[in-house]
Design a protein around this motif. Structure first.
Motif: not given
Length: 310
Positions: A149-154
Motif C-alpha cells: 500500500g506504499d505506507p509511510g510507516v513501516l
C-alpha cells in the motif's frame, strides 16, 4: 510515494493477570529515521508492536500514528505496513498469488505486486509455492506485503532473522533508501544490537517491559574514552595522572584514557616530551553496553502468559 508519520507510545502498559508484559512505556519514532526497538527475547517488544497495530488492547496508555490509533486510521494499509511474522501465507500459494490476494482485498492495483516482487528481490521465486521458500525468502515476501500500500510507516519484527550476510547487507541498504529517499518512518525490533547497529539512527531499549534507554545511535557510540600510543606508556600515564586523568593499559600496548577530550591527552604528552603515534576516540562496546542495560531489570511478577509476549 507516501512520507512517514510520527509514532507515539505514551504510558503504554499491558498486563496478563499478574504478569506485566509492558510497563508504562513511552517513546517516539520520527519520520525519515530508522529506529531500532531492542531488547532480549521476552522483553515485551512484540506485545508493544501488537498494541500499536491494534491486535492487542493495552491495559492503559496509548499508541498512535500521527495522533491516531491504528483502528481509527482512514487508510490503514496506505498508512502503516507491518511484518510481524514471516509465516502468514498459504504454503500452497505462490508468492505472487499471495500478494495478489492481499492487493485485491485492499483495492491496490495488481501492477503493484510485480513492482514489490522486483523491489524486494524475489521475482525469480514469484511462481514458486511460498511453502517452499527459505526463511530469508519468506522475510522478503513479508516485506513485499507490508509495502503493497506504499505506507509511510513501516513496522518490522526481527526482519533480518533467516537472512544470509548478503541478504542482511541488502536489507540495510533497502531500509536506508526508504527512510532517507522516501522519508518513511521505520521501526525495527530485534533482540540483537549487533544486528541493527549499522542500520538504525535511533534506539529504544527495553527489558522486561520497562524502558531502560533511548536516544540516537551516535550517542550510544560515545563514552569510550581515548586511545593513545606512545613509546613510553608508563611515563605518559604519570603525566595524565597529574592532570587528573586515569589511563589503563590496553591489550596491544596502547593506553585507554578516561576522557574524550583528545586535546588534554595531546597536551599531557607534549609536556612530557613524548611523541604520539596514535590518538583517537575509543568507540564504546555497544554489545557490552546493551547486555549491561538489559541484564538488571526484572520487575515482572507472577507467571507469564502462554503466548504473545516477546
Amino acid at each position: 510515494m507516501t512520507s512517514g508519520g510520527r509514532i507515539e507510545i505514551t504510558g503504554l502498559t499491558k498486563r496478563f493477570g499478574s504478569f506485566v508484559a509492558v510497563d508504562d512505556l513511552t517513546f517516539t519514532v520520527e519520520p525519515g529515521r530508522i529506529t531500532g526497538f531492542l531488547g532480549p527475547n521476552g522483553a515485551g517488544k512484540t506485545t508493544t508492536l501488537r498494541m500499536l497495530l491494534g491486535l492487542v488492547s493495552p491495559t492503559s496508555g496509548s499508541a498512535t500514528i500521527d495522533g491516531t490509533a491504528y483502528q481509527d486510521l482512514a487508510d490503514p494499509l496506505g498508512t502503516v505496513g507491518a511484518a510481524l511474522e514471516a509465516t502468514n501465507f498459504h504454503p500452497g500459494r505462490s508468492g505472487r498469488d499471495h500478494l495478489r490476494v492481499l492487493a485485491t482485498a485492499a483495492g491496490i492495483p495488481i501492477a503493484r505486486v510485480d513492482e514489490m516482487l522486483e523491489m524486494t528481490g524475489i521475482p525469480a521465486f514469484a511462481r514458486r509455492r511460498a511453502g517452499t521458500y527459505s526463511l530469508g525468502m519468506r522475510q522478503r515476501l513479508a516485506l513485499a506485503a507490508a509495502l503493497l500500500g506504499d505506507p509511510g510507516v513501516l513496522i518490522l519484527d526481527e526482519p533480518a532473522n533467516g537472512l544470509d550476510p548478503e541478504g542482511i547487507h541488502w536489507l540495510r541498504g533497502f531500509l536506508r533508501h526508504l527512510s532517507t529517499d522516501q522519508h518513511k518512518t521505520i521501526l525495527v525490533s530485534s533482540h540483537l544490537l549487533q544486528e541493527v547497529e549499522q542500520t538504525v539512527d535511533d534506539v529504544v531499549i527495553i527489558a522486561n517491559g520497562v524502558l531502560v534507554k533511548q536516544g540516537a545511535m551516535a550517542d550510544m557510540r560515545g563514552g569510550g574514552g581515548a586511545v593513545v600510543r606512545t613509546p613510553d606508556p608508563a611515563r605518559l600515564s604519570e603525566a595524565l595522572a597529574g592532570r587528573g586523568l586515569t589511563a589503563t593499559p590496553g591489550s596491544d600496548g596502547e593506553l585507554v584514557v578516561g576522557t574524550e577530550d583528545l586535546r588534554l591527552v595531546g597536551e599531557a604528552a607534549h609536556e612530557a616530551g613524548l611523541p604520539v603515534w596514535q590518538l583517537s576516540r575509543k568507540a564504546a562496546d555497544l554489545e557490552e553496553l546493551f547486555l549491561e542495560l538489559t541484564s538488571g531489570t526484572n520487575r515482572n511478577l507472577g507467571p507469564g502468559p502462554t503466548e504473545g509476549v516477546a
